[in-house]
Enzyme design. Sequence first.
Site, mmCIF file in Angstrom:
data_model
loop_
_atom_site.group_PDB
_atom_site.id
_atom_site.type_symbol
_atom_site.label_atom_id
_atom_site.label_comp_id
_atom_site.label_asym_id
_atom_site.label_seq_id
_atom_site.Cartn_x
_atom_site.Cartn_y
_atom_site.Cartn_z
ATOM 1 N N LYS A 103 7.603 53.160 -73.835
ATOM 2 C CA LYS A 103 8.418 51.975 -73.570
ATOM 3 C C LYS A 103 7.533 50.837 -73.087
ATOM 4 O O LYS A 103 6.679 51.040 -72.234
ATOM 5 C CB LYS A 103 9.441 52.308 -72.481
ATOM 6 C CG LYS A 103 10.203 51.128 -71.914
ATOM 7 C CD LYS A 103 10.120 51.010 -70.405
ATOM 8 C CE LYS A 103 8.759 50.642 -69.893
ATOM 9 N NZ LYS A 103 8.708 50.201 -68.504
ATOM 10 N N THR A 104 7.683 49.651 -73.645
ATOM 11 C CA THR A 104 7.203 48.400 -73.067
ATOM 12 C C THR A 104 7.446 47.283 -74.057
ATOM 13 O O THR A 104 7.082 47.396 -75.223
ATOM 14 C CB THR A 104 5.703 48.407 -72.673
ATOM 15 O OG1 THR A 104 5.311 47.076 -72.350
ATOM 16 C CG2 THR A 104 4.798 48.917 -73.763
ATOM 17 N N ARG B 268 9.005 51.240 -59.683
ATOM 18 C CA ARG B 268 7.573 51.211 -59.986
ATOM 19 C C ARG B 268 6.747 52.163 -59.117
ATOM 20 O O ARG B 268 5.533 52.027 -59.013
ATOM 21 C CB ARG B 268 7.045 49.778 -59.860
ATOM 22 C CG ARG B 268 7.646 48.845 -60.916
ATOM 23 C CD ARG B 268 6.949 47.504 -60.976
ATOM 24 N NE ARG B 268 7.527 46.630 -61.981
ATOM 25 C CZ ARG B 268 7.183 46.616 -63.261
ATOM 26 N NH1 ARG B 268 6.255 47.451 -63.704
ATOM 27 N NH2 ARG B 268 7.746 45.779 -64.111
ATOM 28 N N GLY C 167 9.081 48.289 -65.853
ATOM 29 C CA GLY C 167 9.937 47.178 -66.271
ATOM 30 C C GLY C 167 10.950 47.586 -67.333
ATOM 31 O O GLY C 167 10.718 48.504 -68.112
ATOM 32 N N ASP D 117 5.944 44.597 -74.033
ATOM 33 C CA ASP D 117 4.656 43.926 -74.304
ATOM 34 C C ASP D 117 3.996 44.407 -75.589
ATOM 35 O O ASP D 117 3.100 43.749 -76.115
ATOM 36 C CB ASP D 117 3.684 44.140 -73.137
ATOM 37 C CG ASP D 117 4.095 43.347 -71.901
ATOM 38 O OD1 ASP D 117 5.055 42.562 -71.988
ATOM 39 O OD2 ASP D 117 3.449 43.515 -70.851
ATOM 40 N N ASP E 249 0.967 53.223 -67.999
ATOM 41 C CA ASP E 249 0.708 53.790 -66.667
ATOM 42 C C ASP E 249 1.664 54.942 -66.360
ATOM 43 O O ASP E 249 1.249 55.989 -65.854
ATOM 44 C CB ASP E 249 0.855 52.711 -65.583
ATOM 45 C CG ASP E 249 -0.387 51.831 -65.484
ATOM 46 O OD1 ASP E 249 -1.426 52.222 -66.047
ATOM 47 O OD2 ASP E 249 -0.314 50.762 -64.853
#
Length: 545
Positions: free
Chosen positions: A198-199, A141, A77, A201, A172
């Site tokens: 990176k994220t 992805r 994402g 969240d 992941d």
Amino acid sequence: MEISALQKARAAYQPKLPKGLKGAVKVKEGAPTQSVDNQEEIKKLFPNTYGMPLVEFVPGEEKNFEPMNVGVILSGGQAPGGHNVITGIFDSLKALNPENRLFGFILGPGGLVDHDYMELTADLIDKYRNTGGFDMIGSGRTKLEKVEQFEKGLEIIRELNIKALVIIGGDDSNTNACVLAEYYAAQNYGVQVIGCPKTIDGDLKNDQIETSFGFDTACKTYSELIGNIERDCNSARKYWHFIKVMGRSASHIALECALQTQPNICLISEEVEAKEQSLAEIVTYIAKTVAARAAEGHNFGTVIIPEGLIEFIPAIKKLIAQLNDVLALPEVKEMGREEQIDFAKSHLTDENLAVFNSLPTGVARQLALDRDPHGNVQVSLIETEKLLSTMVAQKLERMKKRGEFTGKFAAQHHFFGYEGRCAAPSNFDADYCYALGSSAAQLIANGKTGYMAIVKNTTAPADEWVAGGVPITMMMNMEKRNGEMKPVIRKALVELDGAPFKTFAANRDVWAKETAYIYPGPIQYWGPTEVCDQPTMTLKLEQNK
């Protein structure tokens, strides 16, 4: 490509770098490392990339580097700042040797396997400095897990004479980067692999990674929107706003937005799970808060809900687990949709059936019918904000009959997700990402593989940040994924004994009763440092700043 006035002005911003990355750099190595858990299993799976030392970059003496080509991949994402990681890599590579070249693989890891790439030149790079999104090369992805993929990728790596790959992704993607680094090392292919954290969240963090990039910008973007809603809410004084924010596995975004905006209610999935709260208990908590505010004449309020909440409610978690098993049975495939629901209900335990029947019909149908390609419930499709407001309205009707609620209740619903993933990066993320890219280039130049670029001391001014690298194996443990034990980077959930949650918990009762809203306003790029360059409240509280 047309660009806005803001983008034009923003392109001229020169991200700040830590002292250790300015000019000539040398590597300072720490002690050997080991994985956070399951040391023997991880060591066995990664014999070539296990136990490597932590690395820090400090000022050094000028030296000559042979020309090299590097490949870069954006994986998973989107997150604000990805383009600055790439520009950081590019600028550092050109500073090391002007003949160095950078290639971007198109639409994520699939671009490596399918040999879909482009060279990233200065003209192209300059158009994307300090911009949001991943549109320079796109993301995807595809999971790099199979030997055939590694070998297919190697063909284009050899053709382009690429010395190293940088994979920019979440837990992941970086796990897969580690597997790829190990495979290329075991085969003596001489190809290095470096990761970047990176994220939005915020769940890719640990002792070495203080924050994942994009979290700062996304939370500031959502907090601006929540603040706008709070101000509207406090102006009209007639609605309760139920606001769902991204964060399926962890509630870091919800918690940070609550700290920034002080809503009346913020639910934290990790607390719900720890306290084994039922859906009915959550609904009662919200309804009682609504009633208490109504008694003071305030028929309005704001509720922040993390995206993954429903999966953390133990009773629903058990129901979902059994539904996944029942609906995976071969005979279900031949059935019609209504038949599937009846079949599922007939196979549920009494306890799970009671939970299923307590849910609004639409949500029960979603749980039973909407599956992803792996056969799992598509939790992100469940409109938790509407589920909760519907059940709260029903609860308040019952309370009204008993004389426990005398006010009015009208709900509005919002889900903030994609709005934050491609925002123009804050100064913090612009600087942080540029430093991560520069660190990745230095790790490559110094012969490292199986490392993730890191930047620490991030609550200090950027000049005092500490850049380096951490062996990815150090962050790994064994977990059950799709029925088998696999090596993965451990996800960081909200710690209920951590300073950010404790600060929130100490204030929430006051916020529930009073209208204590804070309106953060839009992200600022120019002006006083206390307005423009601040990290998240989560980071400040974690580092006691």
